[in-house]
Each structure stands twice: as C-alpha cells, then as structure tokens.
Design a protein around this motif. Structure first.
Motif, mmCIF file in Angstrom:
data_model
loop_
_atom_site.group_PDB
_atom_site.id
_atom_site.type_symbol
_atom_site.label_atom_id
_atom_site.label_comp_id
_atom_site.label_asym_id
_atom_site.label_seq_id
_atom_site.Cartn_x
_atom_site.Cartn_y
_atom_site.Cartn_z
ATOM 1 N N SER A 318 0.831 -1.201 0.000
ATOM 2 C CA SER A 318 0.000 0.000 0.000
ATOM 3 C C SER A 318 0.867 1.254 0.000
ATOM 4 O O SER A 318 2.086 1.206 0.227
ATOM 5 N N GLY A 319 0.227 2.404 -0.226
ATOM 6 C CA GLY A 319 0.893 3.667 0.027
ATOM 7 C C GLY A 319 1.100 3.849 1.521
ATOM 8 O O GLY A 319 0.580 3.081 2.337
ATOM 9 N N SER A 320 1.833 4.854 1.881
ATOM 10 C CA SER A 320 2.219 5.023 3.287
ATOM 11 C C SER A 320 1.233 5.872 4.084
ATOM 12 O O SER A 320 1.504 6.220 5.229
ATOM 13 N N THR A 321 0.064 6.202 3.491
ATOM 14 C CA THR A 321 -0.909 7.029 4.223
ATOM 15 C C THR A 321 -2.262 6.323 4.318
ATOM 16 O O THR A 321 -3.300 6.935 4.114
ATOM 17 N N VAL A 322 -2.248 5.005 4.593
ATOM 18 C CA VAL A 322 -3.513 4.279 4.716
ATOM 19 C C VAL A 322 -4.352 4.884 5.841
ATOM 20 O O VAL A 322 -3.819 5.410 6.830
ATOM 21 N N PHE A 323 -5.672 4.829 5.650
ATOM 22 C CA PHE A 323 -6.603 5.324 6.671
ATOM 23 C C PHE A 323 -7.259 4.130 7.337
ATOM 24 O O PHE A 323 -7.936 3.335 6.684
ATOM 25 N N LYS A 364 -23.616 -5.231 3.494
ATOM 26 C CA LYS A 364 -24.137 -6.527 3.946
ATOM 27 C C LYS A 364 -23.020 -7.489 4.321
ATOM 28 O O LYS A 364 -23.131 -8.231 5.293
ATOM 29 N N VAL A 365 -21.943 -7.517 3.523
ATOM 30 C CA VAL A 365 -20.911 -8.546 3.713
ATOM 31 C C VAL A 365 -19.589 -7.980 4.221
ATOM 32 O O VAL A 365 -18.677 -8.744 4.531
ATOM 33 N N GLY A 366 -19.474 -6.651 4.292
ATOM 34 C CA GLY A 366 -18.222 -6.072 4.741
ATOM 35 C C GLY A 366 -17.102 -6.239 3.749
ATOM 36 O O GLY A 366 -15.976 -6.554 4.128
ATOM 37 N N GLY A 367 -17.371 -6.047 2.467
ATOM 38 C CA GLY A 367 -16.393 -6.313 1.425
ATOM 39 C C GLY A 367 -15.537 -5.126 1.043
ATOM 40 O O GLY A 367 -15.535 -4.077 1.696
ATOM 41 N N ALA A 368 -14.776 -5.307 -0.034
ATOM 42 C CA ALA A 368 -13.859 -4.287 -0.535
ATOM 43 C C ALA A 368 -14.370 -3.753 -1.867
ATOM 44 O O ALA A 368 -14.874 -4.506 -2.704
ATOM 45 N N LEU A 369 -14.213 -2.452 -2.074
ATOM 46 C CA LEU A 369 -14.686 -1.786 -3.287
ATOM 47 C C LEU A 369 -13.569 -0.907 -3.835
ATOM 48 O O LEU A 369 -12.939 -0.144 -3.083
ATOM 49 N N PHE A 370 -13.300 -1.024 -5.138
ATOM 50 C CA PHE A 370 -12.315 -0.171 -5.793
ATOM 51 C C PHE A 370 -12.987 1.111 -6.272
ATOM 52 O O PHE A 370 -13.989 1.063 -7.001
ATOM 53 N N GLN A 404 -20.958 -3.982 10.987
ATOM 54 C CA GLN A 404 -20.034 -4.553 11.961
ATOM 55 C C GLN A 404 -18.684 -4.870 11.336
ATOM 56 O O GLN A 404 -17.645 -4.711 11.963
ATOM 57 N N LYS A 405 -18.702 -5.304 10.080
ATOM 58 C CA LYS A 405 -17.454 -5.583 9.386
ATOM 59 C C LYS A 405 -16.965 -4.305 8.694
ATOM 60 O O LYS A 405 -17.753 -3.475 8.275
ATOM 61 N N PRO A 406 -15.650 -4.142 8.563
ATOM 62 C CA PRO A 406 -15.131 -2.897 7.979
ATOM 63 C C PRO A 406 -15.469 -2.763 6.498
ATOM 64 O O PRO A 406 -15.506 -3.757 5.761
ATOM 65 N N LEU A 407 -15.724 -1.532 6.091
ATOM 66 C CA LEU A 407 -15.892 -1.210 4.674
ATOM 67 C C LEU A 407 -14.519 -0.809 4.154
ATOM 68 O O LEU A 407 -13.920 0.146 4.646
ATOM 69 N N ILE A 408 -14.028 -1.556 3.172
ATOM 70 C CA ILE A 408 -12.676 -1.335 2.652
ATOM 71 C C ILE A 408 -12.765 -0.683 1.287
ATOM 72 O O ILE A 408 -13.484 -1.179 0.398
ATOM 73 N N PHE A 409 -12.063 0.410 1.109
ATOM 74 C CA PHE A 409 -12.027 1.105 -0.172
ATOM 75 C C PHE A 409 -10.588 1.176 -0.658
ATOM 76 O O PHE A 409 -9.685 1.567 0.094
ATOM 77 N N PHE A 410 -10.366 0.766 -1.915
ATOM 78 C CA PHE A 410 -9.079 0.944 -2.572
ATOM 79 C C PHE A 410 -9.176 2.184 -3.452
ATOM 80 O O PHE A 410 -10.108 2.315 -4.250
ATOM 81 N N VAL A 411 -8.226 3.089 -3.301
ATOM 82 C CA VAL A 411 -8.240 4.328 -4.081
ATOM 83 C C VAL A 411 -6.888 4.516 -4.753
ATOM 84 O O VAL A 411 -5.867 4.031 -4.256
ATOM 85 N N PRO A 412 -6.862 5.205 -5.887
ATOM 86 C CA PRO A 412 -5.580 5.480 -6.547
ATOM 87 C C PRO A 412 -4.864 6.638 -5.857
ATOM 88 O O PRO A 412 -5.430 7.329 -4.999
ATOM 89 N N ASP A 413 -3.626 6.850 -6.227
ATOM 90 C CA ASP A 413 -2.839 7.968 -5.714
ATOM 91 C C ASP A 413 -2.603 7.832 -4.205
ATOM 92 O O ASP A 413 -3.162 6.962 -3.548
ATOM 93 N N ASP A 414 -1.800 8.726 -3.694
ATOM 94 C CA ASP A 414 -1.425 8.687 -2.281
ATOM 95 C C ASP A 414 -2.363 9.605 -1.492
ATOM 96 O O ASP A 414 -1.941 10.608 -0.902
ATOM 97 N N GLU A 438 -2.868 3.192 -3.735
ATOM 98 C CA GLU A 438 -1.732 2.785 -4.568
ATOM 99 C C GLU A 438 -1.587 1.282 -4.740
ATOM 100 O O GLU A 438 -0.497 0.775 -5.005
ATOM 101 N N VAL A 439 -2.677 0.529 -4.605
ATOM 102 C CA VAL A 439 -2.664 -0.905 -4.886
ATOM 103 C C VAL A 439 -3.374 -1.129 -6.216
ATOM 104 O O VAL A 439 -4.525 -0.695 -6.374
#
Length: 472
Positions: A318-323, A364-370, A404-414, A438-439
């Motif tokens: 990942s980039g070095s500024t993950v949230f 619903k499932v706590g998945g990841a979205l780009f 309850q499960k985390p919502l994960i977002f992948f984003v471009p750039d830092d 940055e993934v």
C-alpha cells in the motif's frame, strides 16, 4: 530502507517446498509507489513429496514440515511481513485441503494468505518467478509450468502477463511403483486420455514402454497446440489460454521443468519412474519434440518458480498514508471484492444508482470496493467523501443494516488519509472504515490484508479470474 521477510509455501501434486526472501521496502522516486528493493533468497527447502494418503493430505506430516522449514529458515512468524501458501493441481482437490490450509494459518500466522486451486494466479506467479525480464526484451514468452496435476501456461512480454490458462497435463495422472511401469493410480483425466488413445490399462497392469511414449507424446502434442493458440483436447482444458501474439520463446517451470533443465546442465536423467509418475518420461518426450526448439537460457528457479513468485510477486504494498479507523483490527483475510466504479464528478442518476447498489452489497458482507479516478482535486475528494457518507447513511437508515465488518475502499494515488478524513468528517463518523491507496486493481474474488508495518500494509489477492495485462 526497512528490511522485510517474505515467506512462501507451495503444496503441489508431487512435491512441496518453502522459501524465505529478504527484501527492503523502498519508494520509487519517480512514481512514489512502494516496492521491494534487492530481493534475495535466504532460504529454500529441499522439495519433499506431498504426503497424500487415501485421497487426503497427512496433517501430521505437514505439521512436521512446517516446523522444519521455519526452524531451518531461522525466522519467527512474528517477523514475517507477508507471504503465501498455494495448493495446486491434484493436492488442491484432496478432501481435507481446507483443514490443511487452516493448519498453515495457525502455524505460520495470519500474515500468510492461503490460496487453494487458483490456476490463473499460479500461472502468473510461475511466469514472474521463472526468469529475468531483461533477457528477452520485447519478445513474447510462453512459460509452461508443468507439475504433477496441471500445466499452467502464461504468455507475457517483460513484466506484463498477457494471458494465463490451466490444463490437466501433468506427471501424476499416471502413478507407478517407482522403478517400473506398474500402475498404482489413475486419475479421471488419465482414464479419458487412455480412451482417447485407444489404450486399455487398469490399476495393477504394467504399461508397455511404447504406450508410455504414446501417452507422453500425446501430452507434448497438446502443449504444442497450446503454444500455437489451437484448442487442446476438451478433457484437458480447465482454463483455456488466449494466444493473440506469436510466441517467440518457450520456458518450462514446475517439477517437470526442473528435471528438464537439470538434464541440460548435467546430461543425465533420473531412473525410470523415479518419482513414481511420468515426470521423467515427459521430459524425454519434450526432448524428442521441437516444443522448445533452441533453448538459450537455463532459468535459475525453474523448479521453484511458483513458490518464488508467491514470495515476491503475490504481495502488493500500500501507500504510506492508509486510513484505518480505531475499531478495525488487522490482519483481514478472505474479504470479498464487491466490484469497482469510476467516480463521476457530475454524479449522473445512473452512476448514483450503481454506486448505491455496490455500497448496499458491501455493507451486507463487509467487502472491498475499488474507487477509481484519473486525478482528483481537494474539492473533488471532499465531494466524493461526502457523497459516500450520505449514501451509506441513507442505506443504513432505510434498511436497518448494522455495519459490523469494515468497509474497505481501494483508491488510486497517495490520498487514503485525506480521503478518509473527508469521508468520516475527521473521524467523527464511527463506522468501521479502511482506505488503502496505490494498490493496482486485480480481477479477483477475495483480498487479504496483513498487519501494518513501517506505515504500509501488505495486500494479496486470490480467486483470480484472469491475470491478463497485470504488471509485477
């Protein structure tokens, strides 16, 4: 630079092995992206026969191997930055493979990502793990990873993998008493191959030498068809390889590849059915054919290309500024990937409805979205964050979803930290949110996210649909 350890395991149809790679986390001064600098193999185990008994993998022996490999590598599981275990070919189809994968998780730790029967990923890893990219320039290279249960081909130019596939061509579909051609086991695919060749053999029969050659020549003929972009016999096709550019060079990897290259180095082959299968005879058939034509390079890690690829190329940084909000604990394993969407600055009704449906599934499932965009100003990032927050609040309010499960977002750039602050109103919004930047987007079903180390997180994908066009 920060030194990290990458550990990988390969449980194949015939053999299993482990590898430890040391590398340094470094940032590219041009692109700003993190990468592994100066990777070096510091440990590779001797291959051992995968302990399969009565259609199951022997859990006790696997535990002993894991203990041995960790001890020999002189690394503690707490020191691992990332890694992976891949179960391939016939082993991936054994009745207790899920239990074995869980055993690896418990023994090595959650840093390791388990992958079971992921043929496109296996093809991609073997391609990247098998040779130096500078060797062939812009030539199209076909890597044939020939193991016990499958051949996993991949075509690429340099670091770019153009296409991957998988075929039921391997040494252990026919198994013998070592040193003889007395049949001890036949796979379902082997039985279909015998029918295709009008041969009639059962377990307990001794196969004639001429028929052994006929079987192996048949397999190699199928490999030549794959190279030319022609269809192989239907019963052998698991994932067809797309060949859209003429192949300039062919390389081998896997167990059969290792025997082949050992012969080129030494001029000697192991004795008859030394491994209790067709491995040696397949090499003889390849030597009889013009499949590889003039071999100009001997790959360094030919027999361990997949495990090397798993160690080094299965992990994105990942980039070095993950949230990361305060409620989400790492690692996170086998998170479903919901999909991807390009953020629309004009926010058309179609775009809003599509985004809302993706978010509803994600909640619903706590998945990841780009989330994708070409470039985004501070104003646009603030607007995107507000839009997502309002849609999520609307979904939760309308449907009584309990996140309850985390919502994960992948984003471009830092921009993960900036975007996360806008989305959560500087952490006043308390939903579990994790934003990674940055993934590269991969066409996969699941993602694993490791523990945060040195301000970054390791990310690996599995359930690969197609590795076409991806870069290492």
């Amino acid at each position: 630079m920060k030194k990290v350890h990458l550990f990988s395991l390969d449980f194949g149809s015939t053999t299993s092995c482990a590898m430890l790679v040391e590398a340094y986390l470094e940032k590219n001064q041009v692109t700003g992206k993190m990468y592994f600098e100066n990777p070096c193999i510091v440990y590779k185990s001797e291959p051992v026969f995968t302990p399969v008994e009565n259609d199951k993998v022997n859990e006790i022996k696997i535990g002993q191997y894991l203990q041995q490999w960790l001890s020999e590598s002189r690394v503690e599981k707490e020191q691992l930055f990332s890694g992976g275990a891949i179960f391939t070919g016939l082993t991936a189809k054994k009745a207790n493979v899920e239990q074995i994968a869980s055993q690896v998780d418990k023994f090595i730790g959650p840093t390791i990502a388990n992958t079971i029967d992921d043929p496109n990923l296996e093809s991609w890893l073997a391609y990247l793990g098998n040779f130096s990219y500078s060797t062939f320039g812009d030539q199209a290279v076909l890597n044939l990873d020939i193991g016990g249960g499958t051949t996993n081909p991949a075509i690429g130019i340099g670091k770019s993998v153009l296409s991957t596939g998988c075929y039921a061509i391997g040494a252990r579909h026919f198994q013998f008493e070592p040193g003889s051609y007395l049949l001890t086991a036949l796979s379902e695919s082997a039985q279909e191959t015998l029918q295709q060749l009008n041969l009639n053999y059962q377990i307990g029969d001794t196969v004639l030498t001429g028929d052994i050659e006929k079987i192996c020549d048949f397999y190699v003929a199928q490999l030549k068809r794959i190279k030319l972009g022609q269809s192989a016999c239907q019963h052998l096709i698991e994932v067809p390889l797309e060949v859209k550019t003429p192949v300039d060079k062919v390389l081998l990897s896997g167990g059969v590849g290792e025997v082949y290259y050992d012969f080129l180095r030494s001029g000697e082959l192991p004795p008859t059915t030394y491994f209790g299968d067709l491995g040696v005879d397949l090499v003889k058939a390849i030597l009889r054919s013009n499949l590889l034509q003039h071999q100009e390079i001997l790959p360094k890690e030919s027999g361990r290309a997949t495990v090397y690829g798993m160690a080094l190329f299965n992990t994105d940084i990942s980039g070095s500024t993950v949230f990361l909000d305060h409620h989400t604990e790492l690692p996170l394993n086998k998170i479903p990937i919901i999909g991807s969407i390009r953020m629309d600055t004009e926010q058309s009704p179609t775009f809003l409805e599509q985004l809302k449906q993706l978010l509803m599934t994600q909640i619903k499932v706590g998945g990841a979205l780009f989330l994708d965009w070409n470039t985004a100003s501070v104003t646009e990032l603030r607007g995107f964050g507000k839009l997502l927050r309002e849609l999520i609040n609307e979904i939760v309010s309308d449907t009584s979803f309990n996140i309850q499960k985390p919502l994960i977002f992948f984003v471009p750039d830092d921009v993960a930290l900036t975007f996360g602050n806008y989305l959560t109103q500087w952490r006043e919004w308390t939903f579990p949110i994790f934003i990674i930047d940055e993934v590269p987007h991969k066409d996969a079903s699941f993602v694993n996210i490791g523990r945060k180390q040195h301000h970054v997180v390791p990310v690996s994908f599995h359930g690969i649909h197609q590795m076409r066009g991806l870069y290492a």
